[in-house]
Design a protein around this motif. Structure first.
Motif, short mmCIF file in Angstrom:
data_model
loop_
_atom_site.label_atom_id
_atom_site.label_comp_id
_atom_site.label_asym_id
_atom_site.label_seq_id
_atom_site.Cartn_x
_atom_site.Cartn_y
_atom_site.Cartn_z
N PRO A 66 -23.89 28.53 27.28
CA PRO A 66 -22.78 28.06 26.46
C PRO A 66 -22.54 26.55 26.56
CG PRO A 66 -21.96 29.14 28.44
CD PRO A 66 -23.43 29.31 28.45
N PHE A 67 -23.11 25.88 27.57
CA PHE A 67 -22.75 24.48 27.79
C PHE A 67 -23.86 23.54 27.34
CE2 PHE A 67 -21.08 26.85 31.56
CZ PHE A 67 -19.80 27.00 31.06
N PRO A 68 -23.47 22.29 27.01
CA PRO A 68 -24.51 21.27 26.80
C PRO A 68 -25.19 20.94 28.13
CG PRO A 68 -22.32 20.30 26.65
CD PRO A 68 -22.14 21.78 26.72
N ALA A 69 -26.36 20.33 28.01
CA ALA A 69 -27.18 20.09 29.22
C ALA A 69 -26.41 19.28 30.26
CB ALA A 69 -28.46 19.37 28.83
N LEU A 70 -25.61 18.31 29.80
CA LEU A 70 -24.90 17.46 30.75
C LEU A 70 -23.94 18.28 31.61
CD1 LEU A 70 -24.10 14.64 31.80
CD2 LEU A 70 -22.37 14.57 30.03
N VAL A 71 -23.15 19.14 30.96
CA VAL A 71 -22.20 19.97 31.70
C VAL A 71 -22.93 20.87 32.66
CG1 VAL A 71 -20.40 21.70 31.47
CG2 VAL A 71 -20.59 19.88 29.79
N GLU A 72 -24.01 21.44 32.16
CA GLU A 72 -24.82 22.33 32.99
C GLU A 72 -25.31 21.60 34.24
OE1 GLU A 72 -28.78 25.01 32.08
OE2 GLU A 72 -28.16 23.45 30.72
N ALA A 73 -25.82 20.39 34.02
CA ALA A 73 -26.35 19.62 35.15
C ALA A 73 -25.25 19.27 36.13
CB ALA A 73 -27.04 18.35 34.63
N LEU A 74 -24.12 18.80 35.60
CA LEU A 74 -23.02 18.43 36.49
C LEU A 74 -22.57 19.62 37.32
CD1 LEU A 74 -20.80 16.04 34.35
CD2 LEU A 74 -22.11 15.50 36.40
N TYR A 86 -33.68 14.81 32.72
CA TYR A 86 -33.67 16.12 32.06
C TYR A 86 -32.57 16.15 30.99
CZ TYR A 86 -33.30 21.20 31.65
OH TYR A 86 -33.26 22.48 31.17
N VAL A 87 -31.39 15.69 31.37
CA VAL A 87 -30.27 15.68 30.43
C VAL A 87 -30.60 14.79 29.23
CG1 VAL A 87 -27.90 14.90 30.10
CG2 VAL A 87 -28.51 16.20 32.12
N ALA A 88 -31.10 13.58 29.50
CA ALA A 88 -31.37 12.64 28.42
C ALA A 88 -32.41 13.20 27.47
CB ALA A 88 -31.85 11.31 29.00
N ALA A 91 -25.97 35.27 35.17
CA ALA A 91 -24.67 35.28 34.50
C ALA A 91 -24.71 34.47 33.21
CB ALA A 91 -23.61 34.71 35.43
N GLY A 92 -25.83 33.80 32.95
CA GLY A 92 -25.94 33.05 31.71
C GLY A 92 -25.18 31.74 31.74
N LEU A 93 -24.88 31.26 32.92
CA LEU A 93 -24.16 29.98 33.01
C LEU A 93 -25.11 28.80 32.92
CD1 LEU A 93 -21.46 30.60 35.73
CD2 LEU A 93 -21.11 30.16 33.31
N VAL A 94 -26.25 28.94 33.58
CA VAL A 94 -27.23 27.85 33.54
C VAL A 94 -28.60 28.43 33.23
CG1 VAL A 94 -26.04 26.31 35.13
CG2 VAL A 94 -27.59 28.04 36.01
N SER A 95 -29.47 27.54 32.76
CA SER A 95 -30.80 27.99 32.40
C SER A 95 -31.74 27.84 33.60
CB SER A 95 -31.33 27.16 31.23
OG SER A 95 -31.30 25.81 31.59
N PRO A 96 -32.79 28.68 33.66
CA PRO A 96 -33.73 28.57 34.78
C PRO A 96 -34.34 27.18 34.94
CG PRO A 96 -34.11 30.58 33.56
CD PRO A 96 -33.08 29.82 32.80
N PRO A 97 -34.70 26.47 33.87
CA PRO A 97 -35.25 25.13 34.10
C PRO A 97 -34.27 24.22 34.85
CG PRO A 97 -35.60 25.76 31.84
CD PRO A 97 -34.75 26.82 32.44
N MET A 98 -32.99 24.37 34.54
CA MET A 98 -31.98 23.55 35.22
C MET A 98 -31.96 23.85 36.71
SD MET A 98 -29.82 21.26 34.37
CE MET A 98 -29.61 20.32 35.86
N VAL A 99 -32.10 25.13 37.04
CA VAL A 99 -32.13 25.50 38.46
C VAL A 99 -33.29 24.80 39.15
CG1 VAL A 99 -32.41 27.40 40.08
CG2 VAL A 99 -31.06 27.71 38.02
N MET A 100 -34.41 24.78 38.44
CA MET A 100 -35.58 24.13 39.02
C MET A 100 -35.32 22.64 39.21
SD MET A 100 -39.42 24.17 37.73
CE MET A 100 -39.71 22.44 37.89
N VAL A 101 -34.70 22.03 38.20
CA VAL A 101 -34.41 20.60 38.30
C VAL A 101 -33.52 20.33 39.51
CG1 VAL A 101 -33.15 18.72 37.21
CG2 VAL A 101 -34.70 20.11 35.86
#
Lengths: 509, 300
Positions: A340-348, A313-315, A387-397
């Motif tokens: 606010p964060f790039p995908a990598l930070v979000e994922a981590l 997902y990040v890549a 809270a806008g910290l992460v996106s819904p797709p990331m939650v799903m991942v």
């Protein structure tokens, strides 16, 4: 270097002192050794022919009622005409398992595994009676490896019960169990099990020699032993399979593997093992083979997913947006607009909090555990998106990755996959899909060079084991699994008759 | 072996030449790979990162030995094949078989000329000779034929795919198969699968480069009479990385190459000297020193 395996109990006392004919001297010696051992009982009494005798036992390790009835009573009622030697006494006692000891060491060692000892004045030896019996947990369903269909018995903490569980599955003298004692202080009994006609002799020797090399204070769990006998000490992957299911153990033994049972833990170790064995569940064999195959492939897929999905997902989101179909890309972009964060930070962020949540759920008492999962689900799912910290797709991942990692049947591999997810994620963040590929390559290199007791770890096809695919790539039907895997002796490679496939009987035939 | 046939001095010289040849091909492979990746996917990433990361994993696998390479290849080969086949299958709707016509329209000469280009890849099969000592029995022969046949079949398949797709325009592209994969679009879900092509490149190149490195590594190990090879491995990698530069237009070739090969020989020379003089009894310490030396030399 001191040889601890023979002089293991660190007491300032000459353990190899012989048992003397003088009972008082023996008693003094034993008092010295067992000084301040509140649970040791030295009970003096007189036999029927008037000689002094001493019964020594540890409270709670032996059956006291039996001891009184089977050992003391006959002795006290003994007539004075009878032969007074200890061996003659031994023949008359209604006890199934007893032997004579001539050194204090034997006596003491027997004492702590629940064998009371009898000393009689004038006899230069002691009688050790096996009456070991203590409070133990009953046979329970294995907690960590449950099945829908299949035996529900699991190992317990008591080695004797575990041995009987195994013996009940392999009723043949071919099934051997060798006992060893490991640990300077814990003196833990370890049993090496194998089937003589199936397991390679070299494997058994290797297991025994690795075990005898161990010189440590204590062994409290099979993991302590595992770490001391594995091949590659710096690998994230478990190189021995740990299980609390006797059926899994029996199946492995019939594949020519060796098994270690350790006193005080329900987890047995199986060596050698391979990555594919660690990705198999006993239920693969207890349901229809098509289901078994499909489930197995589902598991392999989700194994990869558990390892790679967040990185993928990040890549893709960072470097290869063109791979995402346009409409999906638009919707992902829309949901990531306020993040606010790039995908990598979000994922981590999400993966770390998920791991924390999992750990908290495991560690907490059951009553609180459910509260943690509710709060955690809220934090990870609802609140983090709101809270806008992460996106819904990331939650799903993250959720899918979590499910995937719970699909791995052996917890120990699941843990290593969870751990390895993070470096791969970082690589994907730095080099996109290329980084991910390099991470996978590095991982495969490691797995390919890994060995478990001399057997390659990443094995599904190799010389001399041309049929291995039948039990890795698919779960072939039972009648087709005719050959043992390469772990077994070559001379005994046939597992069953080739005519096991049920076919209708020909009329008149 | 060569020494037994040609005598000591000539044999050794031939061996070194052979090694340098492998080093050269290995370098060329790495260069192909790096330019493919950086040109098509990572335009803004320094090419050194791409080369070095690949060489790093290759050095890792060379360290674990030939068995590990074999196992890796065993795992990756089906993956590469699957990726290629998926690509080809997904391209079937766009193919036009008439692009193949006319067959032998200009006589057989262009075909024969074409063969020579492909020879470049097939000559890499010479690496198999060096794997022979590791193979038990006479299975190597059959496996060798099979792999040549499989390579030929794959090439035919891919070349035909490209031909059916682009026709005469195929010659316009540097990476026609990559271009072809960009055409793929299935069910509005699978599109732009060039990452799959990249994946197969990475996996395939990894196996190839590791074999070359292993060859150079073991080869120089033999020349050094079986000494520890940690330093050699690194110097091989570094030398291969330098060779990669050869042939880039702005470097205009040979001088740079010989400089670098000189360095390689020079590194090995240092290594030999230190081995001979046995100043450091501790092998790992010696290796450490040589690696430091090499790194210094590399930075120059």
């Amino acid at each position: 270097m001191a040889d601890y395996s023979s002089s293991s109990i660190p007491v300032p006392f000459d353990m190899d002192r012989p048992i003397l004919p003088d009972l008082e001297a023996n008693r003094a010696a034993l008092n010295e050794v067992l000084n301040d051992c509140a649970d040791a009982v030295l009970h003096p009494f007189a036999t029927g022919d008037g000689r002094a005798a001493l019964l020594i036992y540890i409270c709670g390790l032996s059956d006291k009622a039996q001891l009184e009835k089977m050992a003391m009573e006959p002795l006290i009622r003994m007539s004075s005409e009878a032969d007074g030697s200890l061996s003659a006494i031994a023949r008359k006692l209604p006890i199934a398992d007893l032997h004579e000891a001539t050194a204090i060491r034997e006596l003491i060692e027997g004492l702590f595994v629940g064998m009371p000892c009898l000393l009689v004045d004038g006899q230069a030896c002691g009688l050790i009676m096996n009456m070991a019996d203590w409070e133990k947990r009953g046979i329970d369903e294995p907690m960590a490896e449950s099945v829908v269909r299949g035996p529900r018995e699991g190992f317990g903490e008591s080695l004797d019960v575990n041995m009987s569980l195994m013996r009940r599955r392999l009723r043949t003298p071919d099934f051997k169990m060798k006992t060893m004692t490991v640990g300077r202080l814990t003196r833990t009994r370890v049993v090496v099990c194998y089937i003589q006609s199936v397991a390679k002799d070299s494997l058994v020797q290797e297991v025994l020699s690795r075990l005898s090399r161990i010189d440590t204070d204590g062994v409290l769990e099979s993991a302590n032993i595992e770490e001391l006998i594995q091949d590659s000490t710096l690998s994230p992957f478990p190189q021995l399979l740990s299980t609390e299911r006797p059926d899994v153990c029996a199946a492995s033994l019939m594949e020519g593997k060796a098994m270690l049972m350790i006193e005080g833990t329900p987890f047995a170790l199986i060596a050698p093992t391979s990555l594919f064995a660690l990705l198999q569940s006993p239920e693969d064999y207890y349901q229809r083979f098509m289901m078994g195959t499909v489930i197995r492939w589902l598991r392999y897929t989700f194994f990869l997913l558990a390892l790679l999905f967040p990185s993928l997902y990040v890549a893709i989101l960072t470097y290869h947006q063109e791979m995402v179909p346009t409409t999906l890309l638009l919707s992902i972009a829309k949901s990531r607009e306020d993040i606010p964060f790039p995908a990598l930070v979000e994922a981590l962020l999400m993966e770390v909090s998920f791991e924390a949540l999992r750990e908290a759920g495991v560690r907490l008492p059951k009553q609180v555990g459910s509260a943690v999962s509710i709060v955690g689900a809220l934090v990870i799912g609802q609140a983090a998106t709101a809270a806008g910290l992460v996106s819904p797709p990331m939650v799903m991942v993250v959720a899918l990755t979590g499910i995937a990692s719970f699909m791995i049947p052996h917890y120990s591999v699941g843990i290593s996959v969870r751990l390895l997810r993070f470096p791969v994620m970082l690589l994907a963040g730095f080099l996109g899909l290329l980084g991910l590929m390099l991470g996978v390559i590095a991982l495969v290199i490691h797995l390919a060079s890994l060995r478990s007791f001399g057997e390659p770890y990443l094995v599904f096809f190799r010389r001399g084991a041309r049929h291995a695919w039948k039990d890795t790539l698919i779960r072939a039907p039972s009648w087709a699994l005719g050959e043992r895997p390469a772990t077994a002796q070559k001379a005994n490679a046939d597992r069953q008759s080739m005519r096991n496939r049920p076919t209708p009987q020909k009329e008149g035939g | 072996m060569i020494e037994a046939v040609l005598g000591r001095v000539a044999g050794r010289a031939a061996g070194i030449l052979f090694l340098l040849f492998h080093l050269h091909i290995g370098g060329a492979t790495i260069r192909d790979y790096s330019e493919f990746i950086s040109g098509n996917f990572f335009q803004r990433t320094p090419i050194l990162v791409i080369t070095a990361s690949m060489l790093l994993v290759c050095a890792m696998v060379v360290k674990s030995g030939v068995e590990t390479i074999a196992r890796c290849a065993q795992i990756f080969m089906p993956a590469v094949l699957a990726l290629l086949l998926i690509n080809v299958v997904l391209l079937i709707p766009d193919m036009d078989i008439t692009e193949m016509l006319p067959i032998l329209g200009n006589g057989p000469l262009p075909v024969v000329k074409g063969i020579f280009v492909v020879q470049g890849w097939f000559c890499q099969f010479v690496l198999i000779t060096f794997l022979l000592p590791y193979v038990e029995g006479d299975k190597a022969n059959r496996a060798g034929y099979w792999s040549v046949a499989a390579a030929a079949a794959t090439m035919v398949l891919i070349n035909l795919t490209v031909l059916f797709l682009f026709g005469i325009d195929a010659s316009q592209f540097y990476y026609p198969f990559l271009m072809a994969s960009r055409y793929i679009r299935v069910a509005d879900f699978i599109e732009h699968v060039e990452a799959m092509v990249m994946a197969s490149w990475v996996l395939g190149t990894f196996v190839r480069i590791s074999l070359f490195l292993l060859r150079c590594d073991r080869g120089s190990g033999i020349l050094h009479r079986g000494q520890s090879r940690k330093a050699v491995r690194l110097s091989c990698g570094i030398a291969a990385d330098r060779v990669r530069i050869l042939g880039r237009p702005q470097h205009a070739g040979a001088a740079e190459l010989y400089l670098d090969l000189g360095k390689y020989v020079y590194h090995d020379g240092i290594y030999c000297l230190s081995c001979v003089s046995r100043l450091d009894r501790d092998r790992s310490q010696r290796d450490g020193k040589i690696i430091a030396l090499l790194l210094c030399a590399y930075l120059i």
